[in-house]
Design a protein around this motif. Structure first.
Motif, PDB file in Angstrom:
ATOM      1  N   CYS A 125       0.816  -1.081  -0.033  1.00 13.87           N
ATOM      2  CA  CYS A 125      -0.074  -0.136   0.239  1.00 13.87           C
ATOM      3  C   CYS A 125       0.586   0.986  -0.149  1.00 13.87           C
ATOM      4  N   PRO A 127       1.514   5.361   0.531  1.00 15.15           N
ATOM      5  CA  PRO A 127       1.120   6.506   0.749  1.00 15.15           C
ATOM      6  C   PRO A 127      -0.069   7.790   0.113  1.00 15.15           C
ATOM      7  N   SER A 128      -1.099   8.242   0.513  1.00 13.35           N
ATOM      8  CA  SER A 128      -1.627   8.960  -0.033  1.00 13.35           C
ATOM      9  C   SER A 128      -1.381  10.780  -0.556  1.00 13.35           C
ATOM     10  N   LYS A 129      -0.403  10.840   1.032  1.00 17.80           N
ATOM     11  CA  LYS A 129      -0.117  11.814   1.461  1.00 17.80           C
ATOM     12  C   LYS A 129       1.370  12.315   0.550  1.00 17.80           C
ATOM     13  N   GLU A 131       4.358  14.790   0.961  1.00 18.37           N
ATOM     14  CA  GLU A 131       5.384  16.075   2.234  1.00 18.37           C
ATOM     15  C   GLU A 131       6.313  16.978   1.152  1.00 18.37           C
ATOM     16  N   THR A 176       9.287   7.586  -2.212  1.00 20.59           N
ATOM     17  CA  THR A 176       8.536   7.064  -0.112  1.00 20.59           C
ATOM     18  C   THR A 176       9.422   5.760  -0.325  1.00 20.59           C
ATOM     19  N   GLY A 179       5.604   1.201   4.441  1.00 17.48           N
ATOM     20  CA  GLY A 179       5.811   1.108   5.416  1.00 17.48           C
ATOM     21  C   GLY A 179       5.806   2.996   6.076  1.00 17.48           C
ATOM     22  N   ASP A 180       6.016   3.822   5.553  1.00 17.43           N
ATOM     23  CA  ASP A 180       6.096   5.164   5.357  1.00 17.43           C
ATOM     24  C   ASP A 180       4.816   6.093   5.258  1.00 17.43           C
ATOM     25  N   GLU A 181       4.448   6.875   5.577  1.00 16.66           N
ATOM     26  CA  GLU A 181       2.795   7.434   6.150  1.00 16.66           C
ATOM     27  C   GLU A 181       2.758   8.500   4.806  1.00 16.66           C
ATOM     28  N   SER A 182       3.583   8.950   4.042  1.00 17.39           N
ATOM     29  CA  SER A 182       3.975  10.151   3.049  1.00 17.39           C
ATOM     30  C   SER A 182       4.535  10.325   2.374  1.00 17.39           C
TER      31      SER A 182
END
Length: 372
Positions: A125, A127-129, A131, A176, A179-182
């Motif tokens: 998966c 991330p969607s965001k 930075e 990315t 596991g990263d969020e962005s």
């Protein structure tokens, strides 16, 4: 004498064998694990090394005779093939793009993106965001891909499991890790005109800049939001060119290919090619008129080479390409120094191996958006 029981091999030798196989071809590693339970147990540690499990040298072949859900991959190094059926994923995801042997999928409900490794049958998966300190940078991956879909060059995965999205003719990329969020928006503004003729080679991103020359970005280490771009060979030291340039990984050597146009033609046909072997360490190049037993394929930000020793249907010492203005395929024979144009699309039947390989290089082949 009793035959040896190969399933009882100690763990350490099996781990070593698994590491050697996975370094060369992930499909061989999967076959090793399929033999028996003890061999699977002995190679669990190697299987958990996500940096090794992204397949290398595999490309997806076009096949007009099969269902869109049935895909076949071809290894440009070993000439092995691998079949995969996407049906189980199509209820939940739409196919957005294929690159090498990875699929970029979009969830039909959440519109989130994921990366599918068909060899491991694993979904990562994404991330969607996004930075970024840049005010003009998009805040969501969906916005970036939707607005820049025409420029999407591909997905690259480094040896350290960094996932990189590159966009042709733009001056930034996003990256990315699992596991990263962005995502990190990495800008190359004022350092490079745009990403053009991109080649991913040993954790380095190579590109031709029309103002500065051959550039490279080292992706092996953590990248800041400002890309560190290095000039490998300045434009003033590169061969003169007025038309397209291509970078090709030719059996481990980086070859620079340039078209020589037919001055008598007014219809964008090419008369011949010139090739140069690049030395990235010494930052030099030499003319290289010989491909040995290999042939190369050129397309829209996709290039590759194959050894023709075991491929009777693919003649050696040839450059296959598509006329970007008319879509017809062509072959330049280095032995005769002649170009042979064919008024046939790569997807028309009968679908030969050469046509399938040319099809891989075309944007219409690998932009497989399947929106409902």
């Amino acid at each position: 004498m009793r035959n040896p029981d190969w399933t009882t091999l100690p763990t350490n030798p099996m781990e070593r064998i698994g590491s050697l196989l996975i370094a060369d071809d992930v499909s061989d590693f999967l076959r090793l694990r399929a033999v028996c339970h003890p061999w699977r147990s002995s190679t669990v540690a190697t299987k958990n090394r996500t940096d090794c499990l992204y397949p290398r040298n595999w490309i997806m072949l076009s096949n007009p005779d099969s269902s869109p859900a049935d895909v076949r991959f071809f290894n440009t190094s070993t000439h092995k093939s691998f079949s995969f059926n996407l049906t189980r994923y199509l209820d939940t995801y739409s196919l957005y793009q294929s690159f090498d042997s990875l699929f970029l999928l979009k969830h039909k409900l959440t519109e989130g993106f994921a990366l599918l490794n068909p060899f491991m049958k694993s979904l990562t998966c994404l991330p969607s965001k996004i930075e970024s300190k840049c005010a003009k940078a998009p805040l969501q991956l969906e916005d970036l891909i939707r607005k820049k879909s025409f420029y999407f060059s591909g997905v690259f995965v480094t040896s350290s499991s960094m996932i990189v999205l590159v966009f042709s003719f733009l001056d930034f990329l996003v990256w990315t890790r699992p596991g990263d969020e962005s995502w990190v928006y990495a800008d190359a503004k004022h350092k490079i005109q745009c990403f053009s003729n991109v080649l991913f080679y040993k954790d380095r991103l190579l590109t031709i800049d029309g103002e500065k020359g051959l550039m490279q970005i080292n992706l092996a280490n953590e990248m800041p939001d400002q890309l560190q771009v290095e000039v490998v060979i300045p434009l003033c030291k590169l061969p003169d060119f007025n038309d397209a340039l291509y970078l090709v990984d030719c059996g481990g050597d980086i070859i620079l290919v340039t078209f020589l146009p037919d001055d008598a033609s007014q219809e964008h046909f090419w008369e011949s090619f010139e090739m140069y072997k690049l030395d990235l360490n010494d930052k030099t190049y030499v003319r290289s008129p010989n491909l040995g037993s290999r042939s190369i394929f050129l397309g829209e930000n996709r290039t590759f080479s194959v050894s023709c020793d075991d491929l009777s249907s693919v003649p050696a010492k040839c450059i296959y390409f598509c006329n970007l203005y008319y879509g017809d395929t062509a072959c330049y024979n280095l032995k005769t120094n002649r170009v042979r144009y064919q008024s046939c699309k790569p997807f028309l039947r009968p679908s030969s191996l050469v046509k399938k390989l040319i099809g891989y290089c075309l944007r219409t082949h690998w932009e497989i958006v399947d929106e409902e």
